[in-house]
Design an enzyme around this catalytic site. Structure first.
Site, PDB file in Angstrom:
ATOM      1  N   CYS A  67      34.944  85.614  57.599  1.00 44.97           N
ATOM      2  CA  CYS A  67      34.104  86.820  57.596  1.00 44.97           C
ATOM      3  C   CYS A  67      32.771  86.680  56.889  1.00 44.97           C
ATOM      4  CB  CYS A  67      34.880  87.952  56.954  1.00 44.97           C
ATOM      5  SG  CYS A  67      35.179  87.663  55.196  1.00 44.97           S
ATOM      6  N   GLU A  68      32.127  85.535  56.979  1.00 41.57           N
ATOM      7  CA  GLU A  68      30.769  85.478  56.433  1.00 41.57           C
ATOM      8  C   GLU A  68      29.925  84.467  57.201  1.00 41.57           C
ATOM      9  OE1 GLU A  68      30.315  83.254  52.505  1.00 41.57           O
ATOM     10  OE2 GLU A  68      32.181  84.310  52.244  1.00 41.57           O
ATOM     11  N   GLU A 103      35.110  52.723  41.111  1.00 45.52           N
ATOM     12  CA  GLU A 103      35.825  53.924  41.542  1.00 45.52           C
ATOM     13  C   GLU A 103      35.413  54.343  42.949  1.00 45.52           C
ATOM     14  OE1 GLU A 103      34.802  56.896  38.644  1.00 45.52           O
ATOM     15  OE2 GLU A 103      35.513  55.710  36.964  1.00 45.52           O
ATOM     16  N   PRO A 104      35.556  53.441  43.917  1.00 45.33           N
ATOM     17  CA  PRO A 104      35.172  53.845  45.271  1.00 45.33           C
ATOM     18  C   PRO A 104      36.146  54.896  45.786  1.00 45.33           C
ATOM     19  CG  PRO A 104      36.327  51.756  45.325  1.00 45.33           C
ATOM     20  CD  PRO A 104      36.175  52.116  43.875  1.00 45.33           C
ATOM     21  N   GLY A 124      30.405  55.981  44.163  1.00 44.37           N
ATOM     22  CA  GLY A 124      29.169  56.545  44.682  1.00 44.37           C
ATOM     23  C   GLY A 124      28.654  55.934  45.966  1.00 44.37           C
ATOM     24  N   ARG A 149      34.970  57.899  48.536  1.00 42.85           N
ATOM     25  CA  ARG A 149      34.475  58.309  49.849  1.00 42.85           C
ATOM     26  C   ARG A 149      34.375  57.119  50.816  1.00 42.85           C
ATOM     27  NH1 ARG A 149      30.452  62.720  50.322  1.00 42.85           N
ATOM     28  NH2 ARG A 149      30.379  62.462  48.073  1.00 42.85           N
ATOM     29  N   TYR A 158      36.580  64.799  50.311  1.00 44.22           N
ATOM     30  CA  TYR A 158      36.062  66.134  49.979  1.00 44.22           C
ATOM     31  C   TYR A 158      36.305  67.117  51.128  1.00 44.22           C
ATOM     32  CZ  TYR A 158      34.041  63.132  46.509  1.00 44.22           C
ATOM     33  OH  TYR A 158      33.903  62.182  45.514  1.00 44.22           O
ATOM     34  N   ARG A 202      32.078  71.525  52.894  1.00 41.93           N
ATOM     35  CA  ARG A 202      30.884  70.704  52.677  1.00 41.93           C
ATOM     36  C   ARG A 202      29.634  71.226  53.399  1.00 41.93           C
ATOM     37  NH1 ARG A 202      30.056  65.991  53.711  1.00 41.93           N
ATOM     38  NH2 ARG A 202      29.121  65.335  51.742  1.00 41.93           N
TER      39      ARG A 202
END
Lengths: 275, 275
Positions: free
Chosen positions: B199-200, B128-129, B94, B131, B228, B167
């Protein structure tokens, strides 16, 4: 080629799928369109054959379609006045479907609203229906894994996740969820979140949904998954993508096989200095 | 196995990546944990060796980590009182990174805050690193295709899209975007949307961003794309996924090849009755 105009008509749908507003990246502004089209027609090396517009997706009212088409027709008229005749008008797609309690116009309603405006034009009309054809032709079948009483919420944990169907997370979209066991529908209802096994709270298929009790192991149908379902799916959390099956006369034909773990690492290579 | 508790600590991050609140699907409520752990330890066929917690991602303050750990330690103490000694405490991941102007604690700051609490425990600490290790080790390189003056906005249209990096669309996340030409940074700045070819209108990498002028053909680096990024990418709009390259001592090693159009239809089959 066809040039796309931006008619600045609010399709009254989710901002992510509204495409014909002034702030949208798409198309040429309606009030600059005449000038740009005349320039395009004057160029010897391109052939401009048509006008295109698309104002958004999942529309539940014909009015924005008609308003946008009228802007296109004003342009077509002005071009004709300058001796330029387009051969094609592409009115885009966008016709909505029933996910929950929407009552979108039927294709016939759209045709009835549009036909009088274009009947006498010598053009070929093109349209791009997508969701209205395949959206409710597909379901995502998932299995309930566990039921969980959280401190302030009740969860049905299923084996499908946001990587399989991202519409709920991405657009806050509603997908109806139905039990595949007939008995299921008769059971008492509870307010639940239907969530997947992916490692974030954005991983949900339904939030605060009144649903008949589900037992672990039972199958559920996530409805209206035929459009923007599989095509937006990913391998997030190292999850192989689901197989796709076509049902015809009660027979199941697998039209895309389930991905394997080998597929997930296909194309990967470890550089020599790391071996 | 380890049991995960839900400490009900607000990590003060995006709701989709807050995982340790009462309303989250994850873990066992802190005030029910003792009872549940005692039950688990009493079962002959499973071996409970540890406690796990994870309160969320992209945290920019150590306080929630410390508060959550204290709740875990209260549980570990209570278990010890009942003669049950855990061997592992997994404090999850986190730790945030700098996307824009965040000033997250360094790994050392987190260690300094946590070490005094666990130093004298006879347990193995697991973390649990993710990112914080890879997030700023990766960039997404994209090419500017066109510049467009919309009616009310200025757009830089690039060849990367929401299918490559979701993201911004999914979390409203900020990713810095830098020119890869040195001269680029000196040019006058404009307020732009950086958008892809999908297309959006949800297809954007940056909105209302003050950015130095970009010329078509130039390359841009979308920063902080190591976490991510690729793992959440999809084939939406029939877009093959990008290759991944590792740079070491100035040398480029392709560690995952670009997907091909054949990859997109791999595993597809047309049923006999449609042939």
């Amino acid at each position: 080629m066809a040039l796309r105009i931006n008619p600045d008509i609010d399709p009254k749908t989710h901002p992510y799928i509204s495409t014909g507003l002034k702030k949208s990246k798409f198309g040429i502004a309606a009030d600059r369109a005449l000038e740009e089209f005349k320039l395009a027609f004057s160029l010897g090396h391109i052939e401009v054959v048509g006008v295109h517009k698309h104002i958004g997706s999942q529309l539940t009212d014909v009015t924005p379609f008609v308003e946008a088409l009228k802007k296109v027709l004003t342009l077509v008229e002005a071009l004709k006045h300058d001796g330029i005749n387009v051969q094609y008008i592409n009115i885009g797609g966008g016709l909505g479907i029933t996910y929950s309690d929407e009552t979108p116009p039927l294709p016939k309603d759209l045709a009835d609203a549009i036909a009088p405006l274009v009947r006498d034009l010598k053009v070929t009309l093109i349209m791009e229906p997508g969701r209205v054809i395949v959206g409710n032709a597909g379901i995502l079948v998932t299995q309930a894994l566990y039921l969980k009483e959280g401190e302030s919420k009740r969860f049905v944990i299923v084996d499908a996740a946001m990587n399989d169907l991202i519409r709920p997370s991405l657009y806050g979209a509603y997908h109806e969820i139905r039990p595949l066991t007939e008995a299921g529908a008769q059971r008492p209802k509870h307010q639940v979140d239907v969530v997947g096994p992916v490692c974030e709270s954005g991983d949900f298929l339904a939030k605060d949904r009144a649903m008949a009790e589900v037992k672990p192991g039972e199958l559920l149908a996530v409805m209206s998954a035929g459009a923007y379902g599989f095509v937006m799916s990913s391998n997030y959390n190292s999850r192989p993508r689901v197989p796709e099956a076509l049902i015809k006369d009660g027979e199941i034909h697998v039209i895309r096989s389930r991905e394997t773990y080998d597929d997930l690492v296909k194309g990967e290579a470890i550089p020599a200095f790391l071996r």
